[in-house]
Design an enzyme around this catalytic site. Structure first.
Site, PDB file in Angstrom:
ATOM      1  CB  CYS A   1      33.085 -25.242 -52.734  1.00  0.00           C
ATOM      2  SG  CYS A   1      32.760 -24.535 -54.337  1.00  0.00           S
ATOM      3  CD  GLU A   2      31.985 -29.848 -47.935  1.00  0.00           C
ATOM      4  OE1 GLU A   2      30.876 -29.398 -47.697  1.00  0.00           O
ATOM      5  OE2 GLU A   2      32.463 -30.849 -47.373  1.00  0.00           O
TER       6      GLU A   2
ATOM      7  CD  GLU B   1      10.738 -53.863 -43.905  1.00  0.00           C
ATOM      8  OE1 GLU B   1       9.577 -53.704 -43.527  1.00  0.00           O
ATOM      9  OE2 GLU B   1      11.719 -53.341 -43.322  1.00  0.00           O
ATOM     10  N   PRO B   2      14.447 -55.950 -48.456  1.00  0.00           N
ATOM     11  CG  PRO B   2      14.661 -57.371 -50.296  1.00  0.00           C
ATOM     12  CD  PRO B   2      13.791 -57.094 -49.097  1.00  0.00           C
ATOM     13  N   GLY B   3      16.481 -53.422 -49.876  1.00  0.00           N
ATOM     14  CA  GLY B   3      16.501 -52.261 -50.760  1.00  0.00           C
ATOM     15  C   GLY B   3      17.761 -52.328 -51.604  1.00  0.00           C
ATOM     16  NE  ARG B   4      23.393 -51.367 -48.719  1.00  0.00           N
ATOM     17  CZ  ARG B   4      23.797 -50.155 -48.305  1.00  0.00           C
ATOM     18  NH1 ARG B   4      24.560 -49.441 -49.078  1.00  0.00           N
ATOM     19  NH2 ARG B   4      23.436 -49.689 -47.123  1.00  0.00           N
TER      20      ARG B   4
ATOM     21  N   GLY C   1      18.806 -54.955 -45.198  1.00  0.00           N
ATOM     22  CA  GLY C   1      20.175 -54.805 -44.708  1.00  0.00           C
ATOM     23  C   GLY C   1      21.209 -55.703 -45.330  1.00  0.00           C
TER      24      GLY C   1
ATOM     25  CE1 TYR D   1      25.747 -43.461 -43.888  1.00  0.00           C
ATOM     26  CE2 TYR D   1      25.713 -43.784 -46.250  1.00  0.00           C
ATOM     27  CZ  TYR D   1      25.077 -43.439 -45.086  1.00  0.00           C
ATOM     28  OH  TYR D   1      23.766 -43.066 -45.132  1.00  0.00           O
TER      29      TYR D   1
ATOM     30  CE1 TYR E   1      18.833 -46.430 -48.451  1.00  0.00           C
ATOM     31  CE2 TYR E   1      20.271 -48.269 -48.998  1.00  0.00           C
ATOM     32  CZ  TYR E   1      19.116 -47.781 -48.413  1.00  0.00           C
ATOM     33  OH  TYR E   1      18.257 -48.646 -47.794  1.00  0.00           O
TER      34      TYR E   1
HETATM   35  N1  LLP Z   1      13.795 -51.749 -43.707  1.00  0.00           N
HETATM   36  C1  LLP Z   1      14.002 -50.726 -42.875  1.00  0.00           C
HETATM   37  C2  LLP Z   1      13.105 -50.542 -41.739  1.00  0.00           C
HETATM   38  C3  LLP Z   1      15.063 -49.841 -43.091  1.00  0.00           C
HETATM   39  O1  LLP Z   1      15.251 -48.822 -42.262  1.00  0.00           O
HETATM   40  C4  LLP Z   1      15.918 -50.036 -44.195  1.00  0.00           C
HETATM   41  C5  LLP Z   1      17.038 -49.143 -44.445  1.00  0.00           C
HETATM   42  C6  LLP Z   1      15.661 -51.114 -45.052  1.00  0.00           C
HETATM   43  C7  LLP Z   1      14.599 -51.953 -44.772  1.00  0.00           C
HETATM   44  C8  LLP Z   1      16.489 -51.396 -46.263  1.00  0.00           C
HETATM   45  O2  LLP Z   1      17.817 -51.650 -45.997  1.00  0.00           O
HETATM   46  P1  LLP Z   1      18.783 -52.168 -47.176  1.00  0.00           P
HETATM   47  O3  LLP Z   1      18.316 -53.541 -47.592  1.00  0.00           O
HETATM   48  O4  LLP Z   1      18.680 -51.206 -48.298  1.00  0.00           O
HETATM   49  O5  LLP Z   1      20.128 -52.172 -46.557  1.00  0.00           O
HETATM   50  N2  LLP Z   1      21.810 -44.531 -46.476  1.00  0.00           N
HETATM   51  C9  LLP Z   1      22.501 -45.710 -45.989  1.00  0.00           C
HETATM   52  C10 LLP Z   1      21.555 -46.851 -45.720  1.00  0.00           C
HETATM   53  C11 LLP Z   1      20.451 -46.481 -44.776  1.00  0.00           C
HETATM   54  C12 LLP Z   1      19.473 -47.609 -44.616  1.00  0.00           C
HETATM   55  C13 LLP Z   1      18.245 -47.115 -43.936  1.00  0.00           C
HETATM   56  N3  LLP Z   1      17.262 -48.123 -43.741  1.00  0.00           N
HETATM   57  C14 LLP Z   1      23.568 -46.112 -47.005  1.00  0.00           C
HETATM   58  O6  LLP Z   1      23.712 -45.423 -48.006  1.00  0.00           O
HETATM   59  O7  LLP Z   1      24.292 -47.071 -46.799  1.00  0.00           O
END
Ligand code: LLP
Length: 463
Positions: free
Chosen positions: A391-392, A320-323, A278, A364, A421
């Site tokens: 088309c939007e 758990e970093p993704g973004r 997050g 968002y 994402y």
């Molecule tokens: N762990 C869990 C359990 C999660 O559900 C998520 C994201 C993450 C880790 C990773 O979060 P991050 O570090 O990437 O923020 N589609 C949305 C974001 C949805 C996130 C869903 N879960 C967007 O484009 O902003």
């Protein structure tokens, strides 16, 4: 690439309407390091280069639109997280942000673990050689088949998200003669400061088991009784694109509170705590994300302090970093197709992709930075809206951005920080084909996810 001049029309360099945007930057050609991948620069001709490859060459070889991913930057960010948390903690990259086999291999090499949340993500991880015990399996409604596959493969942990799942996972594990390591995802009741759709720890939403009303404590009681489960810890994920650490502080406080209650009731000190992902990134130069080492220090201190207060051994922390890893490492390269100046409003710049490759703006209200990258320009800034070919009217990629007023069809523009994402949420709306992901490194480019073809579309259409 066509390079015809666009029709003469009113310019809005000095008359900008009301809107949520700052003043035009002093230099439209400047590339703010906060929002661009690390190896991005301009060559002597003014063309943007990344990983030592210029975007004109990338467009020529791979076409547009395309996601261009800086491999060195990805590895560097992954490593920075790994190093920041050290040997006493685990970093699980959240595959939902963007997953491909190349990415899995990079993560493996850089010593990270992987969080997957579907059979598809699990299959990708396993097929690229991620050891199963370094995979965490998430999701609020995993199918029995997915659970079976995950346990059979030997995943390191399954994060339980409901009472039904506690029983299902225990049952499947037993049927396979195994004892599955699990965490329970707790909803801690925190309102994270982020968009409503990506906040996940307030009470009125679908994830986790609420602390409120003793539900989480009851889930722990049940999990501890089942032979098929080895309860290793608690999990909390409060949302996404968060800058303010106070939400994590409250979450850690409440999770540790439950750890203490569990110790008092069952005489068991659970050894692990996962604080989820997050952490926010810079989409515009106004955003100020924290560095991994600051985040690691803050989270470790919070958990240690809370545990000392509760006289508990500090559990092993995971995140758990993704973004925060993949987001800044990529940009989307588009070719400008049409330009429509609307008097007194703004200029609509249409590109060859749109909401099918980046749904985040429509979904968002996400903000992005954009730049002309196939050349520099000294023309005055114009207020532009970058839109797609769908088309939007909601098909907006960048709502308000300044681009040079001599922008012309055939120019290449790049929307930054689209690593997370965007490809993972891409669609085929209007049967537009999903763009490729091209990794660049040390002067070479390599397709890691190829462009979708009409043949791919028609292959699924079997009616
Ligand atoms: N762990 C869990 C359990 C999660 O559900 C998520 C994201 C993450 C880790 C990773 O979060 P991050 O570090 O990437 O923020 N589609 C949305 C974001 C949805 C996130 C869903 N879960 C967007 O484009 O902003």
């Amino acid at each position: 690439m066509s390079r015809s001049a666009h029709p003469a029309g009113p310019r809005h360099a000095d008359v900008f309407p009301e809107g949520h945007y700052s003043a035009p930057p002093a230099d439209l050609n400047a590339l703010h390091p906060k929002v661009w991948a690390h190896t991005v620069t301009r060559n002597t001709d003014g063309v943007l280069t990344v990983g030592g490859v210029d975007v004109a060459a990338l467009a020529e070889e791979h076409g547009t639109p395309a996601y261009i991913l800086d491999e060195a930057d990805f590895r560097e960010r992954a490593r920075a997280w790994r190093t920041a948390f050290g040997a006493d903690a685990d970093v699980f990259y959240a595959g939902k942000a963007f997953l491909s086999r190349a990415v899995v291999r990079w993560l493996h090499e850089e010593g990270l673990n992987l969080d997957v949340c579907s059979g598809g993500e699990l299959a990708t991880a396993l097929s690229a050689g991620m050891p199963a015990d370094r995979i965490a399996f998430h999701g609020n409604n995993k199918s029995v088949e997915e659970i079976h596959r995950a346990i059979d493969a030997g995943v390191g942990r399954i994060v339980l998200d409901s009472f039904q799942e506690i029983v299902r996972v225990a049952h499947v594990a037993q049927s396979l003669g195994k004892r599955q390591r699990v965490q329970i995802r707790i909803t801690v009741g925190v309102e994270a400061h982020t968009h409503e759709f990506i906040a996940t720890a307030h009470e009125d939403q679908k994830f986790g088991i609420p602390l409120a009303g003793g539900q989480a404590a009851e889930a722990v009681r049940r999990a501890l009784q089942l032979d098929g489960l080895e309860l290793i810890g608690l999990h909390s994920h409060i949302g996404s694109q968060i800058f303010d650490m106070s939400g994590f502080e409250v979450a850690a406080h409440r999770v540790v509170g439950l750890l203490k209650d569990i110790r008092d009731e069952h005489g068991v000190e659970l050894p692990e705590i996962d604080l989820g992902g997050g952490l926010g990134i810079a989409y515009t130069s106004d955003d100020d994300p924290r560095e991994p080492h600051e985040i690691a220090k803050a989270l470790t201190e919070i958990v240690t302090r809370e545990c000392e207060g509760a006289r508990l051994r500090t559990p092993r922390i995971s995140v758990e970093p993704g973004r925060a890893i993949v987001g800044p490492t990529a940009f989307t390269l588009y070719e400008v197709g049409t330009i429509k100046p609307l008097d007194g409003l703004r200029t609509y710049v249409s590109v060859d992709g749109g909401m099918s490759d980046n749904i985040r703006t429509a979904l968002y209200d996400a903000e992005y930075s954009v730049a002309l990258v196939s050349r520099t320009s000294d023309a005055a800034p114009m207020l532009a809206r970058v839109v797609g070919k769908h088309c939007e009217s909601g098909d907006i990629v960048v709502k308000d951005a300044f681009l040079p007023s001599d922008l012309a069809p055939g120019d290449l523009i790049a929307v930054t920080a689209t690593g997370a994402y965007c490809r993972s949420m891409a669609s085929n709306y209007n049967h537009v084909l999903r763009p490729p992901v091209v990794a660049v490194r040390e002067g070479e480019s390599r397709v890691i996810v190829r462009r979708e073809t009409e043949e791919d579309l028609l292959r699924l259409d079997v009616g």
